[in-house]
Design a protein around this motif. Sequence first.
Motif, short mmCIF file in Angstrom:
data_model
loop_
_atom_site.label_atom_id
_atom_site.label_comp_id
_atom_site.label_asym_id
_atom_site.label_seq_id
_atom_site.Cartn_x
_atom_site.Cartn_y
_atom_site.Cartn_z
N LEU A 1 7.21 9.25 -4.86
CA LEU A 1 6.36 10.43 -4.83
C LEU A 1 7.19 11.63 -4.36
O LEU A 1 7.86 11.55 -3.34
N ARG B 1 3.47 3.88 -1.73
CA ARG B 1 3.79 4.28 -3.10
C ARG B 1 5.17 4.91 -3.13
O ARG B 1 5.41 5.93 -2.48
N CYS C 1 0.81 -1.22 0.00
CA CYS C 1 0.00 0.00 0.00
C CYS C 1 0.85 1.27 0.00
O CYS C 1 0.30 2.36 -0.12
N PRO D 1 5.28 5.11 -9.07
CA PRO D 1 4.53 5.96 -8.14
C PRO D 1 3.02 5.81 -8.20
O PRO D 1 2.34 6.03 -7.20
N ASP D 2 2.49 5.40 -9.35
CA ASP D 2 1.02 5.25 -9.47
C ASP D 2 0.53 3.88 -9.00
O ASP D 2 -0.66 3.58 -9.08
N GLY D 3 1.44 3.04 -8.51
CA GLY D 3 1.06 1.72 -8.00
C GLY D 3 1.12 0.61 -9.03
O GLY D 3 0.92 -0.55 -8.69
N MET E 1 7.77 -1.23 -8.60
CA MET E 1 6.55 -0.45 -8.47
C MET E 1 6.81 1.00 -8.85
O MET E 1 7.81 1.58 -8.43
#
Length: 191
Positions: free
Chosen positions: A62, A59, A57, A146-148, A144
Motif C-alpha cells: 500500500l 496488506r 490481516c 495490496p487488495d488481499g 499477497m
Amino acid sequence: ERLTELILREIEHARNNKPARLIFKANALTDKPLIALLYEASRAGVKVDLLIRGICCLRPGLPNVSENIRVVSIVGRFLEHSRIYYFHNAGEPQIYIGSADLMPRNLDRRIEVLFPIREASLIRSLREDVLDRYFEDNQRGRRMLPDGTYERLKPSDNKPPLDIQAWLLNQRHLREDAITLPHPLSEFSLD
C-alpha cells in the motif's frame, strides 16, 4: 513486549541509515498493534518479509503504508508449526524461534515461548537454508497483493521449479544417507 522492542530497534536502525530487515515465518498475523508496528517499520524503510501460511490481516504494497512489505503464503503437504523471527540488527542478526503466532490470543492471553538462537552458524543456516529458500518457492508459494488477494508464484526464466517442502524432505534424506545410525529398535525382533 520483546518482539515489539526488537521491531522498534529495526525501525531505529532504518532511521539512522543502517541496514534493517525483518523476516517472520508464522501461521497467522492478526494482532492489530503488531500490524501497526510493521506498517511503521515499512514507512521507516525497514524491509519486511512475511511468510504467513494462513490468515494475514496486514496488506502489503500500500502506498505510504506498506510499500516495503512482502507477504508470501505456502500451503503444501505439511501443516507447518515452525515460527521463526529474524531481525537483521544492522548486520548482527538475531533469530528467535518458538510456537507463538502473531495473534492476540498468542501474544496477550497465553504463555508462549520464543527463544533466541545464539550459534552464528545456526542463525546463518536458518536464514539462508530455510527462510531465504521459502521465498524461492515457485510451485506452492502465493504472494499477497495490496487488495488481499493472492497470486501464485511461477518460475522465472532463469529459475528452476522449487517446492520448498519437497526440497526440505530431500535435504533430510541426503543427510540421513550421509550419516548411518542404527535404528533404536533394530536390535529387537518383531517376531
